[in-house]
Design a protein around this motif. Structure first.
Motif, PDB file in Angstrom:
ATOM      1  N   SER A 112      86.250   1.191 -21.143  1.00 47.03           N
ATOM      2  CA  SER A 112      85.717   2.535 -20.905  1.00 47.03           C
ATOM      3  C   SER A 112      84.854   2.633 -19.660  1.00 47.03           C
ATOM      4  N   ASN A 113      84.366   1.498 -19.131  1.00 44.38           N
ATOM      5  CA  ASN A 113      83.466   1.572 -17.983  1.00 44.38           C
ATOM      6  C   ASN A 113      84.190   1.527 -16.643  1.00 44.38           C
ATOM      7  N   ILE A 114      85.525   1.556 -16.639  1.00 45.84           N
ATOM      8  CA  ILE A 114      86.269   1.592 -15.389  1.00 45.84           C
ATOM      9  C   ILE A 114      86.180   2.995 -14.802  1.00 45.84           C
ATOM     10  N   LEU A 115      85.743   3.098 -13.549  1.00 45.31           N
ATOM     11  CA  LEU A 115      85.527   4.401 -12.935  1.00 45.31           C
ATOM     12  C   LEU A 115      86.798   5.030 -12.352  1.00 45.31           C
ATOM     13  N   PRO A 116      87.480   4.389 -11.406  1.00 41.99           N
ATOM     14  CA  PRO A 116      88.642   5.035 -10.792  1.00 41.99           C
ATOM     15  C   PRO A 116      89.963   4.672 -11.450  1.00 41.99           C
ATOM     16  N   LYS A 117      90.976   5.448 -11.124  1.00 37.11           N
ATOM     17  CA  LYS A 117      92.342   5.129 -11.496  1.00 37.11           C
ATOM     18  C   LYS A 117      93.032   4.494 -10.288  1.00 37.11           C
ATOM     19  N   LEU A 118      94.150   3.824 -10.533  1.00 36.29           N
ATOM     20  CA  LEU A 118      94.923   3.270  -9.424  1.00 36.29           C
ATOM     21  C   LEU A 118      95.355   4.380  -8.476  1.00 36.29           C
ATOM     22  N   ASN A 119      95.304   4.104  -7.196  1.00 42.85           N
ATOM     23  CA  ASN A 119      95.648   5.014  -6.101  1.00 42.85           C
ATOM     24  C   ASN A 119      94.619   6.113  -5.900  1.00 42.85           C
ATOM     25  N   GLU A 120      93.522   6.093  -6.636  1.00 47.50           N
ATOM     26  CA  GLU A 120      92.485   7.099  -6.434  1.00 47.50           C
ATOM     27  C   GLU A 120      91.877   6.958  -5.045  1.00 47.50           C
ATOM     28  N   LEU A 121      91.595   8.078  -4.406  1.00 52.89           N
ATOM     29  CA  LEU A 121      91.019   8.095  -3.068  1.00 52.89           C
ATOM     30  C   LEU A 121      89.493   8.023  -3.157  1.00 52.89           C
ATOM     31  N   VAL A 122      88.911   7.023  -2.482  1.00 52.95           N
ATOM     32  CA  VAL A 122      87.453   6.911  -2.397  1.00 52.95           C
ATOM     33  C   VAL A 122      87.074   6.736  -0.937  1.00 52.95           C
ATOM     34  N   SER A 123      85.849   7.129  -0.594  1.00 52.65           N
ATOM     35  CA  SER A 123      85.373   7.032   0.782  1.00 52.65           C
ATOM     36  C   SER A 123      84.091   6.225   0.835  1.00 52.65           C
TER      37      SER A 123
ATOM     38  N   GLY B 271      82.585   6.568   5.964  1.00 54.32           N
ATOM     39  CA  GLY B 271      83.512   7.318   6.800  1.00 54.32           C
ATOM     40  C   GLY B 271      84.956   6.868   6.758  1.00 54.32           C
ATOM     41  N   ILE B 272      85.271   5.875   5.937  1.00 53.53           N
ATOM     42  CA  ILE B 272      86.646   5.387   5.830  1.00 53.53           C
ATOM     43  C   ILE B 272      87.191   5.689   4.440  1.00 53.53           C
ATOM     44  N   ASN B 273      88.421   6.186   4.377  1.00 55.90           N
ATOM     45  CA  ASN B 273      89.071   6.478   3.103  1.00 55.90           C
ATOM     46  C   ASN B 273      89.894   5.284   2.639  1.00 55.90           C
ATOM     47  N   TYR B 274      89.794   4.993   1.360  1.00 58.65           N
ATOM     48  CA  TYR B 274      90.533   3.879   0.758  1.00 58.65           C
ATOM     49  C   TYR B 274      91.260   4.366  -0.486  1.00 58.65           C
ATOM     50  N   ARG B 275      92.385   3.725  -0.791  1.00 58.29           N
ATOM     51  CA  ARG B 275      93.077   3.930  -2.054  1.00 58.29           C
ATOM     52  C   ARG B 275      92.819   2.725  -2.942  1.00 58.29           C
ATOM     53  N   ILE B 276      92.485   2.967  -4.196  1.00 60.90           N
ATOM     54  CA  ILE B 276      92.246   1.868  -5.132  1.00 60.90           C
ATOM     55  C   ILE B 276      93.584   1.237  -5.510  1.00 60.90           C
ATOM     56  N   ILE B 277      93.715  -0.072  -5.224  1.00 61.01           N
ATOM     57  CA  ILE B 277      94.987  -0.758  -5.516  1.00 61.01           C
ATOM     58  C   ILE B 277      94.835  -1.801  -6.619  1.00 61.01           C
ATOM     59  N   SER B 278      93.601  -2.098  -7.017  1.00 63.42           N
ATOM     60  CA  SER B 278      93.379  -3.122  -8.050  1.00 63.42           C
ATOM     61  C   SER B 278      92.129  -2.811  -8.860  1.00 63.42           C
ATOM     62  N   VAL B 279      92.224  -3.099 -10.144  1.00 62.51           N
ATOM     63  CA  VAL B 279      91.080  -3.035 -11.056  1.00 62.51           C
ATOM     64  C   VAL B 279      91.056  -4.341 -11.828  1.00 62.51           C
ATOM     65  N   ILE B 280      89.912  -5.019 -11.841  1.00 61.07           N
ATOM     66  CA  ILE B 280      89.804  -6.299 -12.527  1.00 61.07           C
ATOM     67  C   ILE B 280      88.501  -6.343 -13.324  1.00 61.07           C
ATOM     68  N   VAL B 281      88.578  -6.803 -14.560  1.00 68.26           N
ATOM     69  CA  VAL B 281      87.382  -7.001 -15.383  1.00 68.26           C
ATOM     70  C   VAL B 281      87.296  -8.476 -15.739  1.00 68.26           C
ATOM     71  N   ARG B 282      86.123  -9.074 -15.547  1.00 72.70           N
ATOM     72  CA  ARG B 282      85.929 -10.493 -15.820  1.00 72.70           C
ATOM     73  C   ARG B 282      84.754 -10.728 -16.750  1.00 72.70           C
TER      74      ARG B 282
ATOM     75  N   LYS C 101      84.621  11.722  -7.554  1.00 68.74           N
ATOM     76  CA  LYS C 101      85.796  12.544  -7.844  1.00 68.74           C
ATOM     77  C   LYS C 101      86.636  11.955  -8.966  1.00 68.74           C
ATOM     78  N   SER C 102      86.171  10.836  -9.501  1.00 66.86           N
ATOM     79  CA  SER C 102      86.920  10.197 -10.577  1.00 66.86           C
ATOM     80  C   SER C 102      86.884  11.062 -11.822  1.00 66.86           C
ATOM     81  N   SER C 103      87.945  10.977 -12.600  1.00 70.24           N
ATOM     82  CA  SER C 103      88.022  11.736 -13.853  1.00 70.24           C
ATOM     83  C   SER C 103      87.260  11.055 -14.972  1.00 70.24           C
ATOM     84  N   HIS C 104      86.713   9.854 -14.673  1.00 72.84           N
ATOM     85  CA  HIS C 104      86.010   9.101 -15.701  1.00 72.84           C
ATOM     86  C   HIS C 104      84.509   9.371 -15.660  1.00 72.84           C
TER      87      HIS C 104
END
Length: 259
Positions: free
Chosen positions: A56-67, A70-81, A205-208
């Motif tokens: 439940s504590n994961i903030l973004p979804k895969l491919n979500e746009l974050v900045s 000044g640089i925009n990134y797409r989330i390509i990986s989520v890892i919990v350890r 902007k995350s839905s979480h």
């Protein structure tokens, strides 16, 4: 760029082109695939995650746009350890359209952002000290972590534990360096701690719920050639750290197609 899971046919769309990865984890059915070269195309090995529920504590979804800065990134990986000291860390890897990587992590009382650090950029004076940009970083703590959940692209074998050492800036504790032993290779990351509100704003902007409470048409199809088995479960590689996380990403063969 699309990645289609052969186990459940779920399609993952990414607005960046990801290359040189060694595995992929389906966000829908939690199947995990590792990529290895073969004479008739790439071979895939399939694994199934132990966990079958998204934390439940994961903030973004895969491919979500974050900045960030000044640089925009797409989330390509989520890892919990989970570390040997039972601390949890959640990590996100971002990729820009210019192939720039960024790493975010949060855990018990910390929030941070990291960049890959080339070994030619610093001097490791002893096992307890690093000199980087005329600043001294001293040993803070070390731990060993195991991956317990993952989504998206991975660049290492998540079956393996990751040992991480954190070096803290002697004059400014907001800055640190993480040294990681991953797949028998050592990697370094330059990190900065952020406040919780600043970290949350990156994913605003995350839905979480927050922690207080160019397009590619290539389609990557994983076609199963065997039976899945259970497993515990980068260019700059996906990894992370103790305080920062610590990171990585199992046996039946499937064929990997690009089309």
């Amino acid at each position: 760029m699309n990645v289609v899971c052969s186990k459940c046919n779920h399609s993952h769309h990414f607005d960046v082109e990801v290359v040189d990865y060694t595995g992929f984890s389906c966000e829908a059915c939690f199947s995990y695939f590792t990529v290895s070269p073969g004479s008739d195309g790439s071979l895939i090995q399939e694994f199934v995650h132990i966990n079958t529920q998204r934390p439940s504590n994961i903030l973004p979804k895969l491919n979500e746009l974050v900045s960030f800065e000044g640089i925009n990134y797409r989330i390509i990986s989520v890892i919990v350890r989970k570390s040997k000291s039972n601390d949890l860390s959640t990590e996100y890897v971002g990729l820009s359209t210019k192939d720039e990587y960024i790493y975010f992590s949060h855990g018990n009382g910390y929030y941070c952002v990291l960049d890959y650090l080339d070994e030619t950029d610093f001097t490791k004076t002893t096992n307890h000290s690093i000199l980087y940009e005329d600043e001294e970083y001293i040993f803070d703590e070390s731990d060993i972590s195991d991956t317990i959940y993952a989504e998206g692209f991975v660049y290492e074998d998540i079956r393996n534990s990751v040992k991480a050492i954190t070096y803290e800036n002697r004059d400014d504790e907001d800055f640190f360096i993480s040294e990681e032993l991953i797949d028998n290779k050592v990697e370094f990351y330059d990190g900065k701690y952020l406040g919780m509100s600043d970290f949350n704003r990156i994913f605003s902007k995350s839905s979480h719920t927050d922690l207080t409470t160019s397009t590619y048409s290539d389609s990557l199809h994983f076609s199963n050639l065997g039976n899945s088995i259970s497993s515990a479960f980068n260019p700059n590689r996906i990894s992370q750290f103790i305080k920062i996380g610590a990171g990585a990403f199992g046996i039946c063969f499937i064929v990997f197609f690009i089309g």
